[in-house]
Scaffold this active site. Structure first.
Site, short mmCIF file in Angstrom:
data_model
loop_
_atom_site.label_atom_id
_atom_site.label_comp_id
_atom_site.label_asym_id
_atom_site.label_seq_id
_atom_site.Cartn_x
_atom_site.Cartn_y
_atom_site.Cartn_z
N ARG A 176 0.84 -1.20 0.00
CA ARG A 176 0.00 0.00 0.00
C ARG A 176 0.88 1.25 0.00
O ARG A 176 0.58 2.23 -0.68
CB ARG A 176 -0.92 -0.01 1.22
CG ARG A 176 -2.25 -0.72 1.03
CD ARG A 176 -2.14 -2.14 0.50
NE ARG A 176 -3.43 -2.81 0.46
CZ ARG A 176 -3.94 -3.49 1.47
NH1 ARG A 176 -3.26 -3.64 2.60
NH2 ARG A 176 -5.12 -4.07 1.34
N ASP A 344 -7.42 -13.84 1.18
CA ASP A 344 -8.50 -13.12 1.85
C ASP A 344 -9.29 -12.23 0.90
O ASP A 344 -8.80 -11.83 -0.16
CB ASP A 344 -7.94 -12.27 2.99
CG ASP A 344 -6.94 -11.23 2.50
OD1 ASP A 344 -6.08 -11.60 1.67
OD2 ASP A 344 -7.02 -10.07 2.93
N GLU A 345 -10.50 -11.92 1.29
CA GLU A 345 -11.34 -10.86 0.74
C GLU A 345 -11.53 -10.95 -0.78
O GLU A 345 -11.51 -9.94 -1.48
CB GLU A 345 -10.79 -9.48 1.13
CG GLU A 345 -10.78 -9.28 2.64
CD GLU A 345 -10.28 -7.92 3.07
OE1 GLU A 345 -10.73 -7.44 4.13
OE2 GLU A 345 -9.44 -7.33 2.36
N TRP A 411 -7.14 -13.79 11.61
CA TRP A 411 -7.16 -12.34 11.79
C TRP A 411 -8.56 -11.80 12.11
O TRP A 411 -8.69 -10.78 12.79
CB TRP A 411 -6.61 -11.64 10.55
CG TRP A 411 -7.52 -11.62 9.35
CD1 TRP A 411 -7.66 -12.61 8.42
CD2 TRP A 411 -8.42 -10.58 8.96
NE1 TRP A 411 -8.59 -12.25 7.47
CE2 TRP A 411 -9.06 -11.00 7.77
CE3 TRP A 411 -8.74 -9.33 9.49
CZ2 TRP A 411 -10.01 -10.22 7.11
CZ3 TRP A 411 -9.69 -8.54 8.84
CH2 TRP A 411 -10.32 -8.99 7.66
N PHE A 437 -1.90 -2.97 14.02
CA PHE A 437 -1.24 -1.73 14.41
C PHE A 437 -1.59 -0.55 13.50
O PHE A 437 -1.07 0.55 13.68
CB PHE A 437 0.28 -1.93 14.44
CG PHE A 437 0.76 -2.73 15.63
CD1 PHE A 437 -0.13 -3.32 16.51
CD2 PHE A 437 2.12 -2.90 15.86
CE1 PHE A 437 0.31 -4.06 17.60
CE2 PHE A 437 2.58 -3.64 16.95
CZ PHE A 437 1.67 -4.21 17.81
N ASP A 438 -2.47 -0.77 12.53
CA ASP A 438 -3.00 0.37 11.76
C ASP A 438 -4.17 1.02 12.49
O ASP A 438 -4.68 2.04 12.05
CB ASP A 438 -3.43 -0.06 10.36
CG ASP A 438 -4.41 -1.22 10.35
OD1 ASP A 438 -4.36 -2.05 11.28
OD2 ASP A 438 -5.21 -1.33 9.39
#
Length: 775
Positions: A176, A344-345, A411, A437-438
């Site tokens: 990102r 994922d996703e 997660w 941690f975001d």
């Protein structure tokens, strides 16, 4: 007799002369020892060992490289390099001694006046013993320039240490936002300091492909760069037109990767690569459109994408050929036993209509596209297994059936870990509740923009990879735990450090130290020493744990508001004022809750050694006419967001941008309607209703707020209305909906807030209200 007296005199003189030649050593107490993570066993003894330029490091020469970190610290901070020898002198030495009876990462450390002995089975054990010595040394050992007038003393201790879990990890999302090689190397140094042994690199996502693959050069030539829209909010960045120049990005060459992996190995850290599939791969599809179902050309997205429909086509064998070729190069670079494939996703919209995917479903006898994802992951698992590697994926890989040899990274809470371990699969626990941690770590108004949520230092410390409901057999499948730093909102090295430290220290202790050896009060004392170390190293660590927060209660009999001040650290020295004046070391120390009977501005700050630390707390408590008055909810709040319940609208405590702060009352798709009994006819001319909007979390402002007044509680008259049409909002915003009326007298006040109902994205909308202020 005379001869004996002379001999005694000479001995005494010799002792005096020797004493004159050596400055007395530091006198330590047990409170001076602040090792993080906390060792399994430690015995403190009187005395100290002093490092000098003549101190020898004793080890077989083929293992001398393990001493590199300690040697380099003394070169920078003391100006001399400790000599490595194979035979111990009579005193003033550090000896590394092999003890095959110890487990792989265990170490024993014994410090006396004359010598330091580290016993371990192998490299990591010796490394951890040396890192403990580093934390026993003065903080000045972290200096990048020579420090004079200091004694490099460490206390005499006996330590037996062993990690609780074998997977002690940290994930850095370099897709990102790209972080260069030097930042990755610095992160490895910090992992080693905390005895963490795994760096998970998130190398691939929609917004960037970050690893050179020689067989497919366009993965980095095209996929490694995107249109620079860093001036816009992450989720408000428009889709760039095809052919727009791409300037933001970067990638690691294979030589970079080799250097990172080798450096990590020298610090006892294994680097686990993540090559996402089948979703989060728009950067790859931008480079090679034929990898998708319909081969439409796309750009690498500059920001958030949801839902993620452009994913690898599961129906084409060429997709799997591509992925196997990529993984062959990845495995050449990373000796890690585990290869992370994401999983994922994945929104499977295209799979449902893709002719190739339909054929695959029919040919393999699959029930649906969920089972097609399972087929995809199982096929990749067989490939990795054939190469002697273990497939690791996010807990979505459980959907449709789990590949036999796969390991799950849980997660979405702990459910995935429970399910996988019950089926006999190994798991790494990394629930977003404790390991993301975001998330914010303090008051959102005092913190840099983050993803959302609230994860303060103390909550990270509560993390335990073995969760309630696990049997002893399931617990054996828990490899350990991991923190994750996703970087949608983390564009710079400084901000990455801010989000990571000191929370990583709390997680390190959670996965290293034994459960019965952990105590928040004790950690709070020790971590302050680590703060000093971070400062000396130039690490931009967060001081959010020092922020002052409040707990408020209302005495309904006399409408007195009682405000308690606290910080995460117990027994913090908090100074405060209530008259608007600035905080100084002379300001009053907080000891008991503050009673408020009128509108008051409270300023408060934590102090250490008479100096302020952390952010200044400043809040105006608006004491209004409805404080503590009875509230009747005609349409009650949702069970999930009850705020302060019956006093929630009249306790003067305003909610923050953190909608989990316990102050917000929420309505899901419903309107809010309530009546406040002022208990006697009361003059009023301004009524405001506080609301929160965070559209990314499904929270929307009301589209209308109307106020009604009544003298008898039965017949109400409209006193004013304010309307606000829906508008796209990519931030988090607090707003007071203000209704001003001509001065009127009434006993009852009805407030109705109209919910948006159905947002443009579909589903239901939350409406969050924190206070009705009557003036």
């Amino acid at each position: 007799m005379k001869k004996t007296i002379i001999q005694s005199f000479l001995v005494i003189l010799l002792v005096i002369l020797m004493g004159c030649g050596e400055e007395s050593k530091t006198i330590f107490t047990e409170n001076d020892i602040s090792i993080v993570p906390k060792p399994l066993e430690m015995k403190f003894n009187q005395g100290a060992f002093r490092f000098t330029k003549d101190t020898k490091l004793v080890v077989d020469m083929d293992k001398a490289h393990v001493l590199e970190v300690l040697q380099n610290k003394f070169v920078s901070a003391a100006g001399w390099k400790l000599e490595v020898v194979e035979t111990a002198p009579s005193r003033n030495f550090v000896l590394l001694s092999i003890d095959p009876s110890l487990a792989e990462e265990d170490y024993n450390l014994q410090v006396t006046d004359d010598q330091v002995i580290i016993k371990a089975q192998g490299y990591n054990g010796f490394l951890y013993g040396l890192e403990t010595i580093r934390q026993l040394l003065p903080v000045a050992i972290e200096s990048k320039s020579v420090v004079t007038n200091i004694n490099w003393d460490i206390p005499n201790v006996e330590i037996k240490d062993s990690p609780r879990f074998k997977w002690r990890g940290f994930m850095l999302d370099v897709s990102r936002h790209f972080f260069d090689k030097n930042y990755v190397l610095a992160t490895i140094d910090q992992l080693a300091l905390l005895k963490m042994n795994t760096l998970h690199l998130h190398l691939v996502d929609d917004q960037g492909w970050r690893i050179e693959i020689k067989k497919y050069p366009k993965l980095t030539e095209v996929g490694g760069f995107r249109v620079d829209q860093e001036d816009k909010p992450w989720n408000a960045r428009p889709t760039p037109d095809l052919g727009t120049k791409t300037t933001y990005g970067g990638f690691y060459t294979q030589e970079d990767i080799k250097e990172i992996v080798a450096y990590a190995e020298s610090r006892g850290v294994t680097v686990v690569p993540e090559i996402e599939m089948p979703a989060h791969v728009m950067s790859a599809i931008a480079a090679y459109p034929e990898l998708s179902c319909f081969q439409n050309p796309i750009m690498v997205p500059s920001g958030g994408v949801w839902p993620i429909t452009e994913i690898y086509c599961a129906g084409k064998d060429s997709t799997f050929e591509f992925l196997e070729n990529v993984l062959l190069e990845v495995m050449e670079l990373f000796p890690s036993q585990y290869i992370h494939v994401g999983g994922d996703e994945a929104t499977k919209t295209n799979w449902k209509i893709c002719p190739d995917c339909k054929r695959r479903v029919a040919k393999e006898g699959l029930a649906n596209v969920e089972e097609l994802q399972s087929y995809f992951i199982q096929r990749m698992e067989r490939f990795l297994s054939s190469k002697g590697r273990i497939l690791l994926g996010w807990d979505e890989i459980l959907e449709g059936g789990l590949a036999p040899g796969a390991t799950v990274m849980s997660w979405r809470g702990v459910k995935g870990g429970l399910e996988a371990s019950e089926a006999g699969h190994d798991v790494v626990m990394t629930p977003n509740s404790h390991c993301y941690f975001d998330y914010y770590q303090g008051d959102q108004d005092a913190e840099p923009l983050a993803w959302g949520g609230n994860l303060p230092l103390s909550k990270v410390y509560q993390f335990d990879p073995v969760v309630e409901g696990m049997s002893e057999e399931q617990a054996k499948h828990v490899l350990g735990g991991q923190a994750n730093l996703w970087t949608e909102y983390v564009p710079t090295n400084d901000q990455a450090e801010y989000m990571t430290y000191p929370r990583l220290a709390a997680l390190a202790e959670a996965v290293w130290s034994s459960k019965d050896n952990r105590n928040w009060d004790d950690f709070s004392n020790r971590v302050s020493s680590l703060f000093e170390r971070y400062g000396a190293m130039g690490v931009n660590y967060a001081k959010s744990a020092y922020q002052v927060t409040t707990e408020t209660s209302v005495n309904t009999e006399n409408a007195v508001i009682s405000i308690a001040l606290k910080s995460e650290f117990p027994n913090a020295d908090i100074r405060f004022t209530v008259d608007g004046s600035d905080i100084t070391s002379a300001s009053k120390k907080y000891t008991t809750p503050i009673d408020v009977k009128n509108t008051t501005t409270i300023k408060a700050q934590v102090f250490e050694d008479d100096l302020p630390v952390g952010a200044l707390f400043e809040k105006t408590i608006t004491y209004h006419k409805a404080v503590g008055k009875p509230v009747n909810y005609i349409n009650k709040y949702h069970d999930s967001y009850q705020g302060a319940k019956e006093l929630g609208m009249v306790n003067v405590v305003r909610g923050s941008k953190n909608f989990h702060d316990g102050q917000w009352q929420g309505w899901l798709g419903d309107d809010m309607e309530l009546v406040i009994d002022m208990e006697s006819p009361t003059e009023m001319e301004k009524i405001s209703v506080g609301a929160l909007e965070n559209q990314g979390s499904g929270i929307y402002f009301p589209i209308q707020v109307e106020v009604f007044l009544s003298d008898d509680g039965k017949t109400f008259r409209s006193a004013g209305i304010v309307k606000r049409a829906y508008a796209a909002n990519n931030g988090s915003e607090l707003k007071d909906f203000l209704i001003e009326t001509e001065r009127q007298t009434a006993r009852y006040l009805k407030v109705k807030a109209t919910n948006l109902g159905t947002p443009p994205t579909g589903g239901g909308s939350w409406m969050f209200i924190d206070e009705v202020v009557v003036e």
